[in-house]
Scaffold this motif. Sequence first.
Motif, PDB file in Angstrom:
ATOM      1  N   VAL A 121      88.050  49.860  -5.151  1.00 10.82           N
ATOM      2  CA  VAL A 121      87.007  50.415  -6.015  1.00 10.82           C
ATOM      3  C   VAL A 121      86.992  51.931  -5.857  1.00 10.82           C
ATOM      4  O   VAL A 121      87.162  52.450  -4.753  1.00 10.82           O
ATOM      5  N   GLN A 122      86.789  52.650  -6.956  1.00 12.38           N
ATOM      6  CA  GLN A 122      86.612  54.107  -6.888  1.00 12.38           C
ATOM      7  C   GLN A 122      85.243  54.476  -7.448  1.00 12.38           C
ATOM      8  O   GLN A 122      84.897  54.075  -8.568  1.00 12.38           O
ATOM      9  N   ILE A 123      84.485  55.231  -6.650  1.00 14.08           N
ATOM     10  CA  ILE A 123      83.124  55.609  -7.016  1.00 14.08           C
ATOM     11  C   ILE A 123      83.030  57.132  -7.026  1.00 14.08           C
ATOM     12  O   ILE A 123      83.280  57.786  -6.013  1.00 14.08           O
ATOM     13  N   GLY A 124      82.679  57.690  -8.182  1.00 14.34           N
ATOM     14  CA  GLY A 124      82.700  59.131  -8.381  1.00 14.34           C
ATOM     15  C   GLY A 124      81.610  59.875  -7.644  1.00 14.34           C
ATOM     16  O   GLY A 124      80.620  59.294  -7.151  1.00 14.34           O
ATOM     17  N   ALA A 125      81.774  61.192  -7.585  1.00 15.54           N
ATOM     18  CA  ALA A 125      80.822  62.057  -6.891  1.00 15.54           C
ATOM     19  C   ALA A 125      79.419  61.896  -7.474  1.00 15.54           C
ATOM     20  O   ALA A 125      79.226  61.888  -8.686  1.00 15.54           O
ATOM     21  N   GLY A 126      78.444  61.755  -6.583  1.00 14.57           N
ATOM     22  CA  GLY A 126      77.052  61.686  -7.000  1.00 14.57           C
ATOM     23  C   GLY A 126      76.613  60.374  -7.620  1.00 14.57           C
ATOM     24  O   GLY A 126      75.467  60.248  -8.051  1.00 14.57           O
ATOM     25  N   ALA A 127      77.488  59.392  -7.681  1.00 12.86           N
ATOM     26  CA  ALA A 127      77.110  58.088  -8.238  1.00 12.86           C
ATOM     27  C   ALA A 127      76.124  57.387  -7.308  1.00 12.86           C
ATOM     28  O   ALA A 127      76.164  57.555  -6.087  1.00 12.86           O
ATOM     29  N   VAL A 128      75.243  56.580  -7.895  1.00 10.62           N
ATOM     30  CA  VAL A 128      74.257  55.817  -7.122  1.00 10.62           C
ATOM     31  C   VAL A 128      74.403  54.338  -7.461  1.00 10.62           C
ATOM     32  O   VAL A 128      74.219  53.942  -8.612  1.00 10.62           O
ATOM     33  N   VAL A 129      74.746  53.560  -6.454  1.00 10.43           N
ATOM     34  CA  VAL A 129      74.849  52.108  -6.596  1.00 10.43           C
ATOM     35  C   VAL A 129      73.650  51.520  -5.871  1.00 10.43           C
ATOM     36  O   VAL A 129      73.565  51.556  -4.646  1.00 10.43           O
ATOM     37  N   ASN A 130      72.718  51.014  -6.640  1.00 10.52           N
ATOM     38  CA  ASN A 130      71.445  50.586  -6.048  1.00 10.52           C
ATOM     39  C   ASN A 130      71.540  49.243  -5.332  1.00 10.52           C
ATOM     40  O   ASN A 130      72.570  48.577  -5.350  1.00 10.52           O
ATOM     41  N   SER A 131      70.451  48.854  -4.710  1.00 11.50           N
ATOM     42  CA  SER A 131      70.428  47.706  -3.799  1.00 11.50           C
ATOM     43  C   SER A 131      70.755  46.396  -4.508  1.00 11.50           C
ATOM     44  O   SER A 131      70.422  46.198  -5.677  1.00 11.50           O
ATOM     45  N   GLY A 132      71.445  45.531  -3.781  1.00 12.62           N
ATOM     46  CA  GLY A 132      71.705  44.188  -4.268  1.00 12.62           C
ATOM     47  C   GLY A 132      72.712  44.096  -5.396  1.00 12.62           C
ATOM     48  O   GLY A 132      72.856  43.040  -6.021  1.00 12.62           O
ATOM     49  N   THR A 133      73.431  45.163  -5.669  1.00  9.52           N
ATOM     50  CA  THR A 133      74.445  45.138  -6.720  1.00  9.52           C
ATOM     51  C   THR A 133      75.747  44.546  -6.190  1.00  9.52           C
ATOM     52  O   THR A 133      75.998  44.534  -4.988  1.00  9.52           O
ATOM     53  N   THR A 134      76.572  44.071  -7.097  1.00  8.52           N
ATOM     54  CA  THR A 134      77.895  43.562  -6.749  1.00  8.52           C
ATOM     55  C   THR A 134      78.925  44.268  -7.628  1.00  8.52           C
ATOM     56  O   THR A 134      78.859  44.184  -8.859  1.00  8.52           O
ATOM     57  N   ILE A 135      79.853  44.973  -6.988  1.00 15.25           N
ATOM     58  CA  ILE A 135      80.885  45.732  -7.705  1.00 15.25           C
ATOM     59  C   ILE A 135      82.228  45.058  -7.421  1.00 15.25           C
ATOM     60  O   ILE A 135      82.670  44.996  -6.276  1.00 15.25           O
ATOM     61  N   GLY A 136      82.883  44.532  -8.448  1.00 15.41           N
ATOM     62  CA  GLY A 136      84.105  43.750  -8.273  1.00 15.41           C
ATOM     63  C   GLY A 136      85.317  44.586  -7.917  1.00 15.41           C
ATOM     64  O   GLY A 136      85.304  45.819  -7.988  1.00 15.41           O
ATOM     65  N   ASN A 137      86.391  43.899  -7.544  1.00 16.91           N
ATOM     66  CA  ASN A 137      87.641  44.571  -7.178  1.00 16.91           C
ATOM     67  C   ASN A 137      88.160  45.440  -8.324  1.00 16.91           C
ATOM     68  O   ASN A 137      88.114  45.054  -9.492  1.00 16.91           O
ATOM     69  N   GLY A 138      88.663  46.623  -7.968  1.00 11.68           N
ATOM     70  CA  GLY A 138      89.323  47.485  -8.950  1.00 11.68           C
ATOM     71  C   GLY A 138      88.415  48.213  -9.914  1.00 11.68           C
ATOM     72  O   GLY A 138      88.887  48.850 -10.851  1.00 11.68           O
ATOM     73  N   VAL A 139      87.117  48.171  -9.690  1.00 14.74           N
ATOM     74  CA  VAL A 139      86.166  48.837 -10.594  1.00 14.74           C
ATOM     75  C   VAL A 139      86.243  50.355 -10.421  1.00 14.74           C
ATOM     76  O   VAL A 139      86.438  50.861  -9.315  1.00 14.74           O
ATOM     77  N   PHE A 140      86.076  51.088 -11.524  1.00 16.07           N
ATOM     78  CA  PHE A 140      85.993  52.548 -11.502  1.00 16.07           C
ATOM     79  C   PHE A 140      84.626  52.961 -12.015  1.00 16.07           C
ATOM     80  O   PHE A 140      84.243  52.617 -13.135  1.00 16.07           O
ATOM     81  N   LEU A 141      83.872  53.687 -11.181  1.00 23.37           N
ATOM     82  CA  LEU A 141      82.592  54.269 -11.586  1.00 23.37           C
ATOM     83  C   LEU A 141      82.756  55.786 -11.618  1.00 23.37           C
ATOM     84  O   LEU A 141      83.083  56.399 -10.593  1.00 23.37           O
ATOM     85  N   GLY A 142      82.530  56.399 -12.759  1.00 23.17           N
ATOM     86  CA  GLY A 142      82.687  57.835 -12.879  1.00 23.17           C
ATOM     87  C   GLY A 142      81.610  58.616 -12.147  1.00 23.17           C
ATOM     88  O   GLY A 142      80.622  58.052 -11.642  1.00 23.17           O
ATOM     89  N   SER A 143      81.779  59.925 -12.105  1.00 25.62           N
ATOM     90  CA  SER A 143      80.813  60.790 -11.422  1.00 25.62           C
ATOM     91  C   SER A 143      79.428  60.653 -12.052  1.00 25.62           C
ATOM     92  O   SER A 143      79.283  60.571 -13.275  1.00 25.62           O
ATOM     93  N   GLY A 144      78.408  60.627 -11.196  1.00 24.03           N
ATOM     94  CA  GLY A 144      77.038  60.615 -11.669  1.00 24.03           C
ATOM     95  C   GLY A 144      76.554  59.314 -12.269  1.00 24.03           C
ATOM     96  O   GLY A 144      75.456  59.251 -12.825  1.00 24.03           O
ATOM     97  N   VAL A 145      77.319  58.253 -12.140  1.00 26.50           N
ATOM     98  CA  VAL A 145      76.897  56.938 -12.654  1.00 26.50           C
ATOM     99  C   VAL A 145      75.725  56.410 -11.825  1.00 26.50           C
ATOM    100  O   VAL A 145      75.670  56.596 -10.606  1.00 26.50           O
ATOM    101  N   THR A 146      74.791  55.747 -12.492  1.00 25.50           N
ATOM    102  CA  THR A 146      73.719  55.008 -11.805  1.00 25.50           C
ATOM    103  C   THR A 146      73.829  53.542 -12.178  1.00 25.50           C
ATOM    104  O   THR A 146      73.872  53.195 -13.362  1.00 25.50           O
ATOM    105  N   VAL A 147      73.909  52.692 -11.149  1.00 22.47           N
ATOM    106  CA  VAL A 147      73.920  51.237 -11.360  1.00 22.47           C
ATOM    107  C   VAL A 147      72.601  50.720 -10.802  1.00 22.47           C
ATOM    108  O   VAL A 147      72.324  50.863  -9.608  1.00 22.47           O
TER     109      VAL A 147
END
Length: 212
Positions: free
Chosen positions: A148-174
């Motif tokens: 998984v790649q998670i960009g600068a400043g991204a926020v992955v909030n509690s209880g989330t599930t991020i699968g294999n190979g996911v790309f989250l760009g900079s500043g993303v909020t989940v």
Amino acid sequence: MEKPIIIFGAKGIAHPALEIFNSHDLVVYGFLDEDESLHKKEINNVAILGNPEDDGYLKLIGKKCEAFVAVDDARYRSSLVKMLNEKRKVQPVNALHRLSYISTDAAIGHGNFINAKVSIGAGASIGNHCILHTNATIEHQAKIGDFVQIGAGAVVNSGTTIGNGVFLGSGVTVVAGVTIGKNARVGAGSVVIGDVEANQTVFGNPAQVVEK
């Protein structure tokens, strides 16, 4: 970690990975990169020695050196990890910045790049061979898969599930409780308020599927 490290890749996160290892007083033996134009050049006084598949250097891995894979592209990163697993029977080491915060209750796999000011909360789990850029936040009990790649400043909030190979760009909020499926991509600055299916690309606030 007493053995010197060979870094696979000499672009992208290779330079900050070197900085991380230097900050821990770890010796980097050199870089290996498939781009022959880079061979015999240096990054901060450390030489780019040759090709990642050069047996002369590969035979050092596991016996005299550790390995770290500093490649942004998930497919190529995966192929290098597979080669190291099969040929040398080793897992790449982690590169963990001194200014990152990792809860004592968090679980971290192998071969991860975790840059400065990354925060990983209690009960969170990070898989193998992930890239977490500066100031990314992984809240408590979030689950991050492999590659998984998670960009600068991204926020992955509690209880989330991020699968294999996911790309989250900079500043993303989940937002809390969302599931993002395998190999999905989320554009920079997006706010993900609902589940994202495997292989989908989404963008916007709220994030919507981008039609191909």
